[in-house]
Scaffold this active site. Structure first.
Site, PDB file in Angstrom:
ATOM      1  N   TYR A  57       0.829  -1.200   0.000  1.00  0.00           N
ATOM      2  CA  TYR A  57       0.000   0.000   0.000  1.00  0.00           C
ATOM      3  C   TYR A  57       0.871   1.260   0.000  1.00  0.00           C
ATOM      4  O   TYR A  57       1.697   1.474   0.889  1.00  0.00           O
ATOM      5  CB  TYR A  57      -0.927   0.024   1.211  1.00  0.00           C
ATOM      6  CG  TYR A  57      -2.064  -0.980   1.156  1.00  0.00           C
ATOM      7  CD1 TYR A  57      -2.365  -1.685  -0.023  1.00  0.00           C
ATOM      8  CD2 TYR A  57      -2.843  -1.238   2.272  1.00  0.00           C
ATOM      9  CE1 TYR A  57      -3.401  -2.604  -0.064  1.00  0.00           C
ATOM     10  CE2 TYR A  57      -3.888  -2.152   2.236  1.00  0.00           C
ATOM     11  CZ  TYR A  57      -4.154  -2.838   1.065  1.00  0.00           C
ATOM     12  OH  TYR A  57      -5.180  -3.753   1.022  1.00  0.00           O
ATOM     13  N   LEU A 212     -18.334  -0.206   0.401  1.00  0.00           N
ATOM     14  CA  LEU A 212     -19.109   0.868  -0.237  1.00  0.00           C
ATOM     15  C   LEU A 212     -18.913   0.856  -1.751  1.00  0.00           C
ATOM     16  O   LEU A 212     -19.304   1.801  -2.437  1.00  0.00           O
ATOM     17  CB  LEU A 212     -18.692   2.232   0.335  1.00  0.00           C
ATOM     18  CG  LEU A 212     -18.983   2.442   1.823  1.00  0.00           C
ATOM     19  CD1 LEU A 212     -18.469   3.807   2.273  1.00  0.00           C
ATOM     20  CD2 LEU A 212     -20.477   2.328   2.092  1.00  0.00           C
TER      21      LEU A 212
END
Length: 340
Positions: A57, A212
């Site tokens: 990341y 989401l």
């Protein structure tokens, strides 16, 4: 914030996991260190203790930022989950994949970036379809015995591999996977075919990424926000728009944000689910934290289930047929206690 046990372990983690893939600006987007610190401080202040990151990341910046933050406060308060498998350099063919050599190398580098002696939860990040699962399990078990890792987990892997791995670990006396990380949301329910049943059977907590759907379920794309999802994505197709409109309608009925409805839907599933909520702005985290105070009534859960329903395929769909249940249970299906 309430706390849940992670899988069949005694590890207590907050009911919302903070995703930190956006910590750092190395890829041209994301939160700088100051903003990332503010997000973690707010999350911890609300009772959050579960941080999700990975070696890759932001080219390692996410782990570095977490390391600086937790090193300066109470490291033991936080449950840090990171991952290995994906390349953090291109120096050799064994600097990626699920193999033991890459596992050991990657963990040592993560420990340095995180400024810690141990990783609380180590995930296999993505199945490489090359490494034997027993090699993975023995490597993880050795890391746990060395005190460098506390718990093993797995992400983005076929259900049959997860099942074989946990069964083998049980037989060999190795540490089992306690959590399963997969994409799961109202727009992505295909894990219900095999992956969620596997997690339920082995008592694993599901930690959904993209709950989401990249922001689609907040309704922002329907309101004209271009965001980072490219046109043509299935998160923006007609079916996804239809589901999102239902989420927005229910949110209006409950006087909450669409994001609260989408997140709470995952949390109210009949198995242990802890959604990973990412944030690159403090305001995003503040909004998501309000989810813990939301309850979706049964009638609205049913509406969401029906709006987002998928074809479960064979054999899951077959098991639900009336004649199959009649033949299998002799007419007593509704009177027999089901296993949790």
């Amino acid at each position: 914030m309430k706390y849940k046990l992670l899988g069949r372990s005694g590890l207590k983690v907050s009911e919302l996991c903070l995703g930190t893939m956006g910590f750092g600006t190395e890829n041209g987007w994301g939160a700088d260190k100051e903003t990332s610190f503010a997000i973690m401080e707010k999350y911890a202040g609300a009772g959050g203790n579960f941080l999700d990151t990975a070696n890759i990341y932001k080219l390692g910046a996410s782990e570095k930022i977490i390391g600086e933050f937790t090193h300066a406060c109470d490291r033991d308060y936080f449950v840090i989950a990171t991952k290995y498998s994906l390349h953090d350099n291109k120096t050799n063919p064994n600097a990626s994949g699920n193999n033991r050599k890459n596992m050991m190398r990657s963990v040592e580098e993560s420990l340095k970036r995180l400024q810690t002696d141990f990783i609380d939860v180590l995930y296999l990040h993505i199945w490489d379809d090359l490494t034997p699962i027993d090699e993975v399990l023995r490597g993880l078990d050795d890391l746990i015995k060395q005190g460098k890792v506390n718990y093993a987990a797995i992400s983005d892997t076929p259900a049959w591999v997860v099942a074989r791995g946990n069964t083998m670990a049980e037989l060999m006396g190795w540490n089992r996977f306690i959590a399963l990380q997969v994409e799961y949301s109202l727009l992505q329910r295909t894990p219900e075919r095999e992956l969620l049943p596997v997690a339920k059977h082995f008592g694993m907590t599901v930690t959904p990424w993209a709950p989401l759907a990249g922001g689609a379920l907040t309704g922002k794309y329907l309101r004209g926000d271009p965001g980072r999802i490219k046109e043509g994505s299935n998160r923006l197709d007609e079916n996804s728009r239809r589901i999102t409109k239902e989420v927005m309608a229910i949110a209006e009925k409950l006087d909450v944000e669409p994001a609260h409805v989408a997140l709470k839907w995952t949390m109210q599933q009949p198995l242990s689910v802890i959604p990973i909520v990412g944030a690159t702005k403090l305001s995003q985290l503040e909004q998501n934290l309000k989810t813990v105070d939301v309850t979706i009534p049964g009638e609205y859960m049913q509406r969401l289930d029906e709006a987002s329903a998928i074809d479960l395929g064979f054999p899951m769909k077959f098991f639900k047929e009336d004649n199959v249940r009649l033949n299998t249970y002799g007419g007593f299906y509704d009177k027999i206690e089901k296993r949790n």
